[in-house]
Design an enzyme around this catalytic site. Structure first.
Site, short mmCIF file in Angstrom:
data_model
loop_
_atom_site.label_atom_id
_atom_site.label_comp_id
_atom_site.label_asym_id
_atom_site.label_seq_id
_atom_site.Cartn_x
_atom_site.Cartn_y
_atom_site.Cartn_z
CD GLU A 45 -2.06 1.47 2.91
OE1 GLU A 45 -2.30 2.63 3.29
OE2 GLU A 45 -2.10 0.48 3.66
CG ASP A 49 0.07 7.10 -1.41
OD1 ASP A 49 -1.03 7.55 -1.77
OD2 ASP A 49 0.95 7.80 -0.86
CG ASP A 118 -5.60 1.38 3.23
OD1 ASP A 118 -5.42 2.54 2.81
OD2 ASP A 118 -5.80 1.11 4.44
CD GLU A 121 -3.31 4.18 -1.51
OE1 GLU A 121 -3.62 5.38 -1.62
OE2 GLU A 121 -2.90 3.66 -0.45
#
Length: 227
Positions: A45, A49, A118, A121
């Site tokens: 995650e 991102d 989450d 990502e």
């Protein structure tokens, strides 16, 4: 690694077939299912991102070469915020293949916005590690394409803008009332009404409560500005 039929189907919705299937399984594994022998998706995650952010920053710069940093920043935030990631996750039914612990599953984890965002990502990071940045960029641009094309000059949060409009006129903050919820648990459809104490109101329907609230706020703002 042999994948189940539902995860194979998810790969098709995602638009990438993994060479290293273990990366995808890890991206889909919530911390509630982690064990000493099974990693969760939190580190992925973190990476995803950053990959998403770079793809969106490049795309926005290419899309509008005359835009200032002040114009680009709110557009960027609208595209990479957790809610946007969760909306994309719902569109490809990521929640249906998440690996969750029993308590998380019973508490509706497959529908939780933060959890879906989450995991989206993490999946982006898994694609990046499996096939490189160009492939990850292609997947992201395909999944975010409509959002990238529709992002507005003023990408400010519609609910915030509506609240500021009300406060400037001495009104209390608007109310958001859930009028209906339809569809299965993994893909619910919400109808929300945004209303002011002065009587103005507008409704909107979307695949998440937050998205429906934002759409209702935007519809009410448009209505107020047209009066």
């Amino acid at each position: 690694m042999k994948l189940s039929a539902d995860i194979k189907a998810f790969q098709a919705r995602l638009g990438h077939e993994f060479t290293n299937a273990a990366l995808l399984v890890r991206a889909l594994t919530h911390s509630s299912m982690a064990t000493p022998n099974r990693d969760d998706n939190q580190r992925l995650e973190f990476l995803g991102d950053r990959v998403l952010g770079l793809v969106m920053a490049e795309a926005l710069l290419s899309q509008d070469q005359g835009a200032t940093e002040g114009q680009l920043a709110p557009r960027f935030n609208a595209l990479v915020r957790k809610e946007a990631c969760a909306d994309v996750a719902r569109e490809i039914d990521l929640g249906g293949v998440l690996k969750l612990g029993r308590s998380e599953m019973l508490s509706g984890g497959r529908r939780k916005e933060a959890l879906l965002g989450d995991a989206m990502e993490a999946v982006i990071a898994a694609v990046y590690l499996d096939a490189g940045f160009e492939t990850a960029r292609g997947v992201v641009l395909r999944l975010w394409g409509a959002r990238l094309g529709a992002v507005k000059e003023d990408a400010r949060d519609a609910k915030t803008s509506l609240q500021e409009w009300a406060q400037a006129r001495g009104l209390p903050p608007p109310d958001y009332v859930e009028l209906a919820r339809k569809g299965p648990d993994h893909a619910p459809i919400f109808t929300i009404c945004a209303q002011l104490k002065s009587g103005q109101r507008a409704e909107a329907t979307a695949g998440s409560k937050r998205q429906a609230e934002q759409a209702a706020a935007r519809a009410l703002l448009d209505q107020l500005q047209a009066e």
